[in-house]
Scaffold this motif. Structure first.
Motif, PDB file in Angstrom:
ATOM      1  N   ALA A 407      42.911  45.364  34.863  1.00 43.45           N
ATOM      2  CA  ALA A 407      42.430  44.468  33.796  1.00 43.45           C
ATOM      3  C   ALA A 407      42.271  43.042  34.326  1.00 43.45           C
ATOM      4  N   ALA A 408      43.249  42.587  35.106  1.00 47.19           N
ATOM      5  CA  ALA A 408      43.202  41.207  35.609  1.00 47.19           C
ATOM      6  C   ALA A 408      41.997  41.007  36.526  1.00 47.19           C
ATOM      7  N   ALA A 410      39.243  42.688  36.559  1.00 46.79           N
ATOM      8  CA  ALA A 410      37.999  42.754  35.767  1.00 46.79           C
ATOM      9  C   ALA A 410      37.690  41.410  35.123  1.00 46.79           C
ATOM     10  N   ILE A 411      38.713  40.754  34.593  1.00 53.47           N
ATOM     11  CA  ILE A 411      38.471  39.444  33.965  1.00 53.47           C
ATOM     12  C   ILE A 411      38.123  38.404  35.032  1.00 53.47           C
ATOM     13  N   ALA A 412      38.811  38.446  36.159  1.00 50.51           N
ATOM     14  CA  ALA A 412      38.500  37.506  37.251  1.00 50.51           C
ATOM     15  C   ALA A 412      37.034  37.636  37.660  1.00 50.51           C
ATOM     16  N   VAL A 414      34.462  38.687  35.750  1.00 49.92           N
ATOM     17  CA  VAL A 414      33.624  38.096  34.701  1.00 49.92           C
ATOM     18  C   VAL A 414      33.635  36.570  34.810  1.00 49.92           C
ATOM     19  N   GLU A 415      34.769  36.014  35.200  1.00 52.25           N
ATOM     20  CA  GLU A 415      34.886  34.562  35.294  1.00 52.25           C
ATOM     21  C   GLU A 415      34.415  34.049  36.657  1.00 52.25           C
ATOM     22  N   ALA A 416      33.922  34.945  37.497  1.00 49.26           N
ATOM     23  CA  ALA A 416      33.405  34.580  38.821  1.00 49.26           C
ATOM     24  C   ALA A 416      34.437  33.857  39.665  1.00 49.26           C
ATOM     25  N   LEU A 417      35.692  34.307  39.549  1.00 55.05           N
ATOM     26  CA  LEU A 417      36.762  33.725  40.354  1.00 55.05           C
ATOM     27  C   LEU A 417      37.274  34.812  41.305  1.00 55.05           C
ATOM     28  N   ASP A 418      36.498  35.042  42.361  1.00 52.79           N
ATOM     29  CA  ASP A 418      36.822  36.127  43.287  1.00 52.79           C
ATOM     30  C   ASP A 418      38.193  35.969  43.927  1.00 52.79           C
ATOM     31  N   HIS A 420      40.792  34.720  42.664  1.00 50.46           N
ATOM     32  CA  HIS A 420      41.822  35.157  41.723  1.00 50.46           C
ATOM     33  C   HIS A 420      42.017  36.671  41.845  1.00 50.46           C
TER      34      HIS A 420
ATOM     35  N   ALA B  87      39.629  45.300  29.383  1.00 48.63           N
ATOM     36  CA  ALA B  87      40.467  44.285  30.033  1.00 48.63           C
ATOM     37  C   ALA B  87      40.794  43.150  29.062  1.00 48.63           C
ATOM     38  N   THR B 137      32.788  30.223  33.011  1.00 48.89           N
ATOM     39  CA  THR B 137      32.784  31.063  31.827  1.00 48.89           C
ATOM     40  C   THR B 137      34.172  31.660  31.719  1.00 48.89           C
ATOM     41  N   GLU B 261      39.877  27.519  44.385  1.00 43.34           N
ATOM     42  CA  GLU B 261      38.505  27.892  44.000  1.00 43.34           C
ATOM     43  C   GLU B 261      38.124  27.368  42.602  1.00 43.34           C
ATOM     44  N   TYR B 362      45.665  35.842  33.187  1.00 44.15           N
ATOM     45  CA  TYR B 362      44.897  36.834  32.438  1.00 44.15           C
ATOM     46  C   TYR B 362      45.713  37.771  31.547  1.00 44.15           C
TER      47      TYR B 362
END
Lengths: 430, 430
Positions: A407-408, A410-412, A414-418, A420, B87, B137, B261, B362
């Motif tokens: 889950a974490a 997947a959200i990272a 979506v937020e474009a924080l690779d 993370h 997620a 986002t 980042e 998250y």
């Protein structure tokens, strides 16, 4: 004359809105002056504080005078009458006993996945309490600020109090001594706030500043917010009394006057279901005012800002009270509990005929530093929590981290924080 | 290169102080611009909000577009992948379960004198949550703001999010739907804060505004404070990792990169007792950065604001951590509990090797809106209490009023508030 409104009047809504919108303080914009004072104190430290203090307070201090010595405190305190000493000690003990119950508890637990979650409370290291000087001498405010700070575990409790003409009330120093204040500076205004927020050679820097003050103090607190924590921006004091036919008009009048005598825009409002009570309270206020030794401030305050509103029911009274969101709400009713749940926005509520607001100012046990200017919609009175902060605790083991990872990540994504997502996936054994 | 410090160096104190004092944000003074925007929104309502929004976000909205319709929210949410939906729901459920435990309890009691004393908590009626748009986002931030508000019992939860070029992430709208947001406005900047604080034809006025934003948003929150409540003024994000020889250099490096980042002044600091670890982490950061798809922001952040500090002991590490008062503190140790009590100033603490900070961003369950820029000295992360306020309850009967009267009247006399004293003495039967 105070405003008279009736919810049955066709123009009630507009006139009530006017009452809500009415300005009770001069909205003097002092922010530029205050910016300059703060910059000056940051740049020049004691030299700036001294120059401003000697100018505004008409004193002739040297740097060594800025902090009041233990000997001065001891000497001044000894001059206070036994009666006042006992009264301040009683106030302190009752306020301490009540605030003791506000101390929060830490709570750390493991959830079903084995994740450790928790909340830990720790005190602020050092706080500054601002106490107005000049016209008013309020030892009670010293106690209201210092007691919850002490209970929270704050190590340094600094008091800043202006001493116009070099004068300071011995009762302030005694109250500081009783309440455990660790240092007292005789400085006021924006220069006091700046010195507390940034520190000078003499004034120790604090982490949070609380307490009421004039427009300069309020603007300075707003500007240093972030550098230090602050409590709310204080406005003029106010009371809203809800009364029915069971109320004693003379007692209500006395409470309206007590509020109005603060001056400076203080507001007294009576909301009642009984037109007869409204009339007799108005007459009583006039009668009692004429007996008050210093009646001018109270009379001006009542006439300029006072209001009497007649309503059809106590439910209607509660609804108006929520819109006004007053600092103090008195329920002058035989059965105050009946509408207590309906009053949602108030700094403090006083129950029944035998609880004048003034008892809460001093010895009731609750705090008298309360949200004003309708801020009871979102703010609380001063308390132990104002001097503590909460740290979150989080702990995973390999198993619980694996359970949460998908889950974490997947959200990272979506937020474009690779980065993370990678900080999680790098720990997984695959 | 990031700063390298060692507490054994003769110039450590000065260089550490420089690190504490270093500015990570441009201290652009936007307060005058923001004052004008707020005045404009107050005067012209929707017309001003539209003009500013269309200008800054390069949109072509009419007033009817400012609020996102339920149909749009429904449509956009339906486009989000099942993986992300699951997620976000997991994040929501875990954050809700943890924050549920923060709900305060009312407490009303009678003391030995028969005085009724109490504390009652009530929710704020309406809150605004600001969520940055543009580059970032962050659906997770929507959940972190709305969940505690919902748990507090807030009725109206309004979201303001700028949509540069008219674009908004579907995941933001889905997160809002999951978390119970009641209204979403596509506006940003100081105009969003002004609209939420004062209301316009389209935007409903709220009582408190929370959430991070840029320099204009921060200045606007500062200026509307008092009219509404605000949370803290957010600065760039930051992590402090305390590690000993038991730490995995690759994992530490990943966490330092995850923080860097964020860009915009985000800061990553490693404090370690092992010089060898310091060297291998530095090398690992370089290696991992080169593998990161979008490495530029993280690399610049690490090189400009990163720091590695070697210390003689974990006690020394804790002492530095308290001076830094970081938003996030990771304890990358086999036995994190050993120094946990010594860390007094931190927004959140992450225990052990398997708790990367990103898990707390998250799905850990704790809140990720945390105090930055050393404000953990006095402030807490977002929680249920931020959306509630405490009302004091005080009640005397004739007997307890009599018992308290003497002390109260004595203090009223010292404070020269005769009307206060009279409001008490008039109720006594003598």
């Amino acid at each position: 004359m105070p405003v008279r409104l009736d919810t049955a009047d066709s123009d009630f809504d507009a006139r009530f809105q006017d009452l809500l919108d009415s300005k009770r303080e001069s909205s003097q914009d002092v922010s530029d002056t205050v910016s300059r004072i703060i910059a000056d104190v940051r740049a020049r430290g004691d030299a700036a504080v001294l120059e401003l203090t000697n100018k505004f307070d008409r004193t002739n201090f040297a740097a060594a005078d800025l902090r009041i010595s233990p000997e001065e405190i001891e000497q001044a305190s000894a001059q206070v009458s036994e009666e006042v000493r006992t009264a301040l000690q009683t106030a302190h003990d009752r306020i301490r006993a009540h605030h003791e119950k506000q101390k929060p508890e830490d709570h750390v637990y493991q959830d079903a996945l084995g994740v450790t979650l928790g909340t830990r409370w720790t005190p602020v290291d050092a706080v500054g309490i601002y106490v107005p000087g000049g016209l008013a001498t309020y030892p009670s405010t010293v106690i209201m600020g210092a007691v919850p700070a002490k209970l929270a575990g704050v190590e340094r409790i600094a008091l800043a109090v202006p001493t116009p003409g070099g004068q300071i009330s011995a009762s302030i120093l005694l109250a500081a001594q009783i309440a455990g204040v660790t240092e007292i500076y005789r400085i006021g205004g924006a220069q006091a706030i700046a010195a507390l927020a940034y520190g000078t050679e003499t004034v120790g820097r604090v982490d949070k500043i609380v307490g009421p003050g004039n427009a300069y103090v309020a603007a300075a607190k707003r500007q240093v917010f972030g550098q230090v924590g602050i409590d709310s921006i204080a406005g003029p004091s106010e009371v809203l009394i809800i009364a029915d036919g069971s109320a004693n008009p003379a007692w209500i009048a006395a409470d309206l006057i007590a509020q109005a005598e603060h001056g400076g825009g203080a507001q007294s409002i009576l909301v009642t279901t009984e037109k007869g009570l409204a009339d007799s309270v108005a007459a009583e206020v006039d009668r009692q005012l004429s007996l008050l030794p210093k009646q001018q401030i109270a009379r001006e305050g009542w006439e300029e800002f006072g209001a009497i509103i007649t309503v059809a029911s106590l439910e209607e009274a509660a609804s108006l009270a929520n819109r006004i969101a007053s600092e103090h709400v008195e329920l002058a009713l035989d059965d105050p509990q009946s509408i207590l749940p309906a009053i949602r926005h108030a700094g403090a509520i006083f129950l029944g005929h035998h609880t004048p607001e003034a008892i809460g100012d001093y010895v009731g046990g609750s705090n008298h530093v309360l949200p004003t200017a309708r801020s009871a919609r979102f703010a609380s009175g001063l308390g132990v929590l104002d001097f503590m902060k909460r740290t979150s605790i989080l702990g995973c083991d390999p198993t619980s981290l694996s359970a949460l990872a998908e889950a974490a990540v997947a959200i990272a994504e979506v937020e474009a924080l690779d980065g993370h997502g990678r900080s999680i996936s790098i720990r997984l054994n695959r």
